[in-house]
Design a protein around this motif. Structure first.
Motif, short mmCIF file in Angstrom:
data_model
loop_
_atom_site.label_atom_id
_atom_site.label_comp_id
_atom_site.label_asym_id
_atom_site.label_seq_id
_atom_site.Cartn_x
_atom_site.Cartn_y
_atom_site.Cartn_z
N ALA A 1 0.82 -1.21 0.00
CA ALA A 1 0.00 0.00 0.00
C ALA A 1 0.86 1.26 0.00
O ALA A 1 0.54 2.24 -0.68
N LEU A 2 1.96 1.24 0.74
CA LEU A 2 2.85 2.40 0.78
C LEU A 2 3.52 2.63 -0.58
O LEU A 2 3.75 3.78 -0.97
N ALA A 3 3.82 1.55 -1.27
CA ALA A 3 4.40 1.70 -2.61
C ALA A 3 3.41 2.41 -3.54
O ALA A 3 3.79 3.27 -4.34
N VAL A 4 2.13 2.06 -3.40
CA VAL A 4 1.10 2.69 -4.23
C VAL A 4 0.95 4.17 -3.89
O VAL A 4 0.93 5.03 -4.78
N THR A 5 0.85 4.50 -2.60
CA THR A 5 0.69 5.90 -2.22
C THR A 5 1.92 6.72 -2.58
O THR A 5 1.81 7.89 -2.96
N GLY A 6 3.09 6.11 -2.48
CA GLY A 6 4.31 6.82 -2.87
C GLY A 6 4.32 7.13 -4.35
O GLY A 6 4.71 8.23 -4.76
N ALA A 7 3.88 6.17 -5.16
CA ALA A 7 3.83 6.38 -6.61
C ALA A 7 2.81 7.46 -6.97
O ALA A 7 3.06 8.30 -7.83
N VAL A 8 1.65 7.44 -6.31
CA VAL A 8 0.61 8.44 -6.59
C VAL A 8 1.09 9.83 -6.19
O VAL A 8 0.90 10.80 -6.93
N ALA A 9 1.71 9.93 -5.02
CA ALA A 9 2.21 11.23 -4.56
C ALA A 9 3.26 11.77 -5.52
O ALA A 9 3.28 12.97 -5.83
#
Length: 251
Positions: free
Chosen positions: A204-212
């Motif tokens: 999940a953190l990988a996804v939020t990092g990519a979106v940010a």
């Protein structure tokens, strides 16, 4: 955006179109502010609640204690995020409103000086002195305040950010993000709780990092690595503390 042609009138029209009429700019500050608050809120919700529940799980296997700690972290974190965003964005909004009021006052009290300032700004953008003067005159006649805010301060008076949107987005995103580690720690069998939570949180953190990174136009890989490493360290630290406390009989 229309294609500019050499005559001065066409150049003035193109500048006005670029300044006021691009449809994709309507509400841009609001949307970016909402997205920023949402992504940051989700990221904080994932990390904060995951760290709490993993730490408690390291100390005790009692599901009730883990659930209680997780819910407390979720509610407290969501309220804290909402308040923080509201205060932060309110300060930004107040600053923008003060700048708008200052510009409006200067246009009323010293219109000639403001016209010269606008001319100089367009000259700095590469227009000739005559063209810059004509652009400044026509945009001033159309909407002097909007012209100055756009070129001088990069502010759209119709698109001042709302602290309520940011607070709501942050609270909702934090809650949604927090539900992931809470479910991951409670639903699997006891022996799989912590490993599954680690995997779910890192993904999940990988996804939020990519979106940010995408929203900010930065490197996705670098943002993902930074976010994942930070989250992993938080989980390892809290799990280690929880395990030590549990071993010492304090859990």
């Amino acid at each position: 955006m229309s294609i500019c042609t050499p005559p001065r009138a066409a150049i003035v029209a193109c500048v006005a179109d670029a300044t006021h009429d691009e449809p994709h700019r309507e509400g841009l500050a609001q949307r970016l502010n909402w997205l920023r608050a949402g992504v940051l809120g989700a990221n904080d919700g994932i990390v904060s609640v995951a760290a709490v529940v993993v730490g408690v799980a390291g100390a005790t296997s009692h599901s009730g204690a883990i659930l209680l700690a997780g819910l407390a972290a979720l509610v407290g974190g969501a309220v804290s995020m909402a308040l923080g965003e509201y205060v932060s964005v309110s300060s930004q909004r107040d600053t923008e409103r003060a700048l708008i009021a200052k510009e409006r006052r200067e246009l009323r009290e010293m219109p000639a000086e403001e016209l010269e300032e606008l001319t100089d700004l367009y000259r700095a953008k590469g227009l000739s002195a005559d063209t810059a003067r004509q652009v400044a005159i026509e945009l001033t006649a159309h909407d002097a305040l909007a012209a100055h805010l756009e070129v001088e301060l990069k502010i759209d008076q119709a698109d001042v950010v709302s602290p309520w949107y940011a607070a709501f987005a942050s609270a909702v995103a934090f809650t949604v993000g927090a539900l992931l580690p809470l479910a991951a720690i409670l639903l699997p069998p006891e022996g799989w709780r912590v490993p599954i939570t680690f995997v779910a949180v890192i993904a999940a953190l990988a996804v939020t990092g990519a979106v940010a990174a995408h929203l900010g136009g930065a490197s996705r890989l670098r943002a993902m690595v930074r976010t994942v490493i930070g989250g992993a360290l938080a989980l390892v630290a809290t799990f280690g503390i929880g395990t030590l406390l549990g071993t010492a009989g304090l859990g």
